[in-house]
Motif scaffolding. Structure first.
Motif, PDB file in Angstrom:
ATOM      1  N   PRO A 171     -32.137  -8.285   4.079  1.00 34.05           N
ATOM      2  CA  PRO A 171     -31.766  -7.898   2.718  1.00 34.05           C
ATOM      3  C   PRO A 171     -32.941  -7.201   2.030  1.00 34.05           C
ATOM      4  O   PRO A 171     -34.080  -7.629   2.193  1.00 34.05           O
ATOM      5  N   LEU A 221     -27.823 -15.891  -0.180  1.00 30.58           N
ATOM      6  CA  LEU A 221     -27.375 -14.487  -0.209  1.00 30.58           C
ATOM      7  C   LEU A 221     -25.903 -14.384  -0.617  1.00 30.58           C
ATOM      8  O   LEU A 221     -25.088 -15.235  -0.259  1.00 30.58           O
ATOM      9  N   ALA A 246     -25.681  -8.351   0.063  1.00 24.89           N
ATOM     10  CA  ALA A 246     -26.648  -8.500   1.153  1.00 24.89           C
ATOM     11  C   ALA A 246     -25.933  -8.048   2.426  1.00 24.89           C
ATOM     12  O   ALA A 246     -24.701  -8.109   2.506  1.00 24.89           O
TER      13      ALA A 246
END
Ligand code: MBD
Ligand code: FE
Length: 280
Positions: free
Chosen positions: A7, A162, A167
């Motif tokens: 990410p 996330l 992401a």
């Protein structure tokens, strides 16, 4: 070939910026000139007063300028505003309410998550990591009426902190679902406990945090929007007792009324938390 991508602030920021523009772009069109002038002037006066009070130098002014440029380049205006400004807007917007406390929406809501009925699981991967969580609750009105057919939209981070759609390499609707209460206003949601959320360290917001020596954390939280005909939309987040950042959330969005009371179950935890909506 299976590629995994890390990410990045720029990727999640770009997604958050696009999301905001597609849903909410209102511009200043509806705001009267007098109001724009008043607010813009007072914000600028507050900046001027800070510069005078602390004798801000050209070096500091230029650092600010380059940082502001990078906030846009990294797509982090939604993140910056929602972390450091939205909580006050939310307080002001909801101070009249008698029903449930709410809190900020943050940058990662996506409308129209898949419908799951009154009882079911949030969309998730096979072997989704994280402690299983069964959440029961009821939606009622401040009038006392149970609200059947109310929508409970849930979205939250995974066990790595996330969010799907912000992401990489996470299925589109992972840990995002819409539930509709039964005739008694009740729902039952099966999901997993989210991890705390760390502001990306590689973007402009992360650079501000590092330069100021702050921490970058939000406590673990479940996001919800609860809506029913004739009632005000409730946007809230629920928190887990004992999280070390409940008392110093970087986004200042924790309220005592939003703390859960999880109980251990056979393979995870159960929570019981309902919502009381204000008539519109
Ligand atoms: C989040 O997950 C969040 O909820 C907020 C308000 C800001 C940044 C990340
Ligand atoms: Fe969040």
């Amino acid at each position: 070939m299976t590629a995994t991508h890390s990410p990045t602030a720029a990727a999640s920021g770009a997604n958050a910026t696009e999301r905001f523009k597609s849903d909410k772009l209102a511009g200043v069109a509806g705001t009267p000139k007098e109001r724009v002038s008043l607010l813009a002037r007072e914000v600028l006066e507050a900046v001027h007063a800070t510069i005078r009070k602390h004798k801000v130098t050209y070096e500091e002014y230029n650092a600010l300028k380059s940082w502001l440029i990078s906030v846009g380049e990294d797509g982090e205006w939604p993140l910056f505003l929602d972390v450091w400004v939205e909580h006050v807007v939310e307080d002001v917007a909801t101070e009249h309410r008698q029903g449930n406390k709410g809190t900020i929406e943050g940058p990662y809501y996506v409308p129209d998550a898949p419908e799951q009925g009154a009882r079911g699981s949030v969309p998730s991967r096979e072997n989704e990591p994280g402690t299983p969580l069964v959440w029961t609750g009821q939606v009622t009105s401040t009038t006392g009426a149970a609200l059947g057919g109310a929508k409970v939209e849930l979205w939250h981070a995974d066990a790595d902190g996330l969010y799907s759609q912000f992401a990489p390499d996470i299925p589109e609707w992972n840990l995002r679902g819409t539930f509709t209460t039964d005739d008694e206003g009740r729902f039952e949601i099966h999901t997993v406990r989210p991890a705390p959320y760390q502001i990306p360290t590689d973007g402009a917001c992360g650079k501000l945090i590092a330069a100021a020596g702050w921490h970058a954390w939000r406590p673990a939280h479940l996001h919800v929007k609860v809506s029913a005909p004739g009632h005000e939309l409730l946007t809230a987040q629920l928190y887990f007792p004992g999280d070390e950042h409940n008392d110093d959330d970087i986004a200042s969005a924790v309220k005592p009324e939003l703390l859960l009371d999880p109980r251990p179950s056979d393979n995870g935890e159960t929570i019981d938390y309902g919502f009381v909506l204000d008539p519109a």
